[in-house]
Structure formats: C-alpha cells, structure tokens
Design a protein around this motif. Structure first.
Motif, PDB file in Angstrom:
ATOM      1  N   ASP A   1       0.833  -1.212   0.000  1.00 38.55           N
ATOM      2  CA  ASP A   1       0.000   0.000   0.000  1.00 38.55           C
ATOM      3  C   ASP A   1       0.866   1.259   0.000  1.00 38.55           C
ATOM      4  OD1 ASP A   1      -2.388  -1.401  -0.085  1.00 38.55           O
ATOM      5  OD2 ASP A   1      -2.728  -1.287   2.077  1.00 38.55           O
ATOM      6  N   GLU A   2       1.889   1.282   0.841  1.00 39.06           N
ATOM      7  CA  GLU A   2       2.798   2.429   0.889  1.00 39.06           C
ATOM      8  C   GLU A   2       3.461   2.642  -0.470  1.00 39.06           C
ATOM      9  OE1 GLU A   2       7.126   3.477   2.886  1.00 39.06           O
ATOM     10  OE2 GLU A   2       5.887   1.938   3.825  1.00 39.06           O
TER      11      GLU A   2
ATOM     12  N   GLU B   1       1.132   4.088  -2.977  1.00 39.35           N
ATOM     13  CA  GLU B   1       0.954   5.532  -2.720  1.00 39.35           C
ATOM     14  C   GLU B   1       2.101   6.323  -3.346  1.00 39.35           C
ATOM     15  OE1 GLU B   1       0.383   6.306   1.451  1.00 39.35           O
ATOM     16  OE2 GLU B   1      -1.282   4.873   1.556  1.00 39.35           O
TER      17      GLU B   1
END
Length: 160
Positions: free
Chosen positions: A120-121, A124
């Motif tokens: 997820d990071e 992003e």
C-alpha cells in the motif's frame, strides 16, 4: 537511508499460461540473484511456492497485475542488479510477457534503514509520482540519473 523500489506490470496471460511460462519459470532464479547481490536488503515475498515469485501479491484483485517491491542499500546496488545481471536480459524481453502500461509503473524512494515498505505504501508512492512527477519523495531512473550526474559534477554524495 536505503532505496526502495516498486515495479508493477500486467502479465499478458494468467501465471499458469504457456505464454508466460518462460518468465514464471525464471522468477526464482532471477529473484535469487537479486537476493544474493551485494547491497540487497529485502524483497516482498509471496507464499514461497517454487516458480511463483511475488506474483501472488496481485493488485486490484487482478491476478495478472503483479508487483515487485524491494529495498537496497544504495543506488549502485540496485543499478548493478538491474543492468548487469541476468535480470537485464529479462528486462529487455519484458514485452514478451507484459502488457504495455500507459501510466508510469516504476517508482523509487528513500526509506529509513530497517524499514520494510508495504505494498500500500509503495502504491501511494507510485500514485504520487504519477500525479506530481519526479521529486525527492518519489522518482524514476531518469530523475535519479540526472541527480547522479549533478552529484558527480559537484562531488556531492547522491545517497541520503
């Protein structure tokens, strides 16, 4: 600081399809070279089943949309693996196994030593790069090479 990188792609066929068999059959070998390379720190793993690499870490619930997420001690270590090992031969032939992506699909960024970014990071960071272009916080090879040339010209260290 260490260097993290995310590379995503959509396979032209499911992972068990003969169209991508050569790629799938080589994942363990190429990933193994990466893991044994000087400067390698960490790699996002799948189940560990032979021949699956990280392909179980699919995106948007699309099993053909796969991600590779790694951390390296420095730029030189990642560069060596990407361009000077067996990986480079597979990189040159990526069109045999992956669809052409319209959006940017590769991003690098600095992480504190010991940090293991989540998918997820990393996504992003990729979205940040797509929205805003290259910056200190999310960048691609061209930006990094320009910074490297600037650092060489001024005798400044590139790595944070």
């Amino acid at each position: 600081m260490h260097l993290a990188e995310l590379n995503i792609g959509r396979l032209i066929a499911p992972t068990d399809d003969p169209k991508v068999a050569e790629f799938m059959d080589s994942l363990d070998r190429v990933n193994g070279i990466g893991k044994r390379s000087p400067g390698f720190v960490w790699m996002m793993e799948g189940s560990g089943e032979p021949g699956t690499g990280n392909t179980e870490n699919c995106l948007d619930e699309d099993p053909q949309m796969v991600a590779n997420l790694t951390v390296w001690e420095d730029v030189a270590s990642l560069e060596h693996f990407v361009w000077n090992t067996l990986h480079s031969r597979f990189f040159k032939r990526r069109a045999n196994w992956f669809e052409k992506m319209e959006q940017r699909h590769f991003v690098m960024w600095w992480v504190p030593e010991g940090h293991r970014p989540t998918l997820d990071e990393a996504m992003e960071k990729l979205e940040q790069l797509r929205r805003n272009g290259d910056s200190e916080d999310a960048f691609g090879w061209d930006w990094l090479m320009a910074r490297k040339a600037d650092a060489t010209a001024t005798a400044q260290p590139l790595d944070r």
